[in-house]
Design an enzyme around this catalytic site. Sequence first.
Site: not given
Ligand code: NAP
Length: 242
Positions: A143, A156
């Site tokens: 990130s 985070y």
């Molecule tokens: N979206 C952004 O703007 C952004 C920006 C910078 C970095 N990122 C990074 O990109 C990645 C994906 O982000 P996203 O925005 O797609 O997140 P998201 O929509 O919140 O999805 C998170 C995923 O992780 C799973 N998860 C969470 N806790 C878990 C656990 N304890 N065990 C197993 N699975 C778990 C969730 O499923 P369940 O809840 O069903 O477990 C879901 O499939 C992350 O690493 C995030 O930090 C995102």
Amino acid sequence: MGKLTDKVALVTGGSRGIGRAIALAYAREGARVFVSARREADLEQAVGEIRAAGGEASWIAADISKTREVKRLLREVRCLYGTVHILVNNASILGPRETIIRYPLSDWERVMRVNLTAMFGVTKEALRMMIPQKEGSIINLSSGVGRVGKARWGAYAVSKFGVEGFTQLLAKEMKEHNIRVNAVNPGGTRTDMRAEAYPQEDPLTLPAPDEITKVFVYLASPESEGVTGKSFDARDWLKKSN
Ligand SMILES: NC(=O)c1ccc[n+]([C@@H]2O[C@H](COP(=O)([O-])OP(=O)(O)OC[C@H]3O[C@@H](n4cnc5c(N)ncnc54)[C@H](OP(=O)(O)O)[C@@H]3O)[C@@H](O)[C@H]2O)c1
């Protein structure tokens, strides 16, 4: 032939958001994809979508904050597909947007366990399959707040600094085994996590997850041979490749 034909990919957090888009993109390129997360309904839907598009995918519900479940997850991958060539450490949680002085210890530990310790555990189990086959690509989700310190991003942000460090040192350790390790900052993307972090923002101003998957395909495929220990920005990559 797709760019990932005959490859097996594991995407943690592959049920929603960015992980789900990566899983779909990999399946489109011919990989057999294994997705994991906690909620079964989301996993079933993601895998259903991949299969409907002609791809091969399986899922397992596992909470990767628990060591036992990490081991069970990797055992399942081995049982079903025999190995893993591509690991995407994508699952993360946001935790409170709070200053360090007010940050609860229990939240700190929970965020670190999912974002950092679980990544260590999943990677270690995957390496047991990658090292003997002398092949692997590991892609860790980072990130912008894991590269420059920003107030009120707490555990985070610190976990993402950890992801960057983990990526660099593991890349060096794994070079002799032909296993590549890279980090990708997806940038602001239209997902549940982004909406939780920025509730006032109009999500339609952001790219959808399936718009940023190109760099993940590149890093998983032989196109990126020799590229390791690097940090990428998905959006910059997109601009360059268009
Ligand atoms: N979206 C952004 O703007 C952004 C920006 C910078 C970095 N990122 C990074 O990109 C990645 C994906 O982000 P996203 O925005 O797609 O997140 P998201 O929509 O919140 O999805 C998170 C995923 O992780 C799973 N998860 C969470 N806790 C878990 C656990 N304890 N065990 C197993 N699975 C778990 C969730 O499923 P369940 O809840 O069903 O477990 C879901 O499939 C992350 O690493 C995030 O930090 C995102």
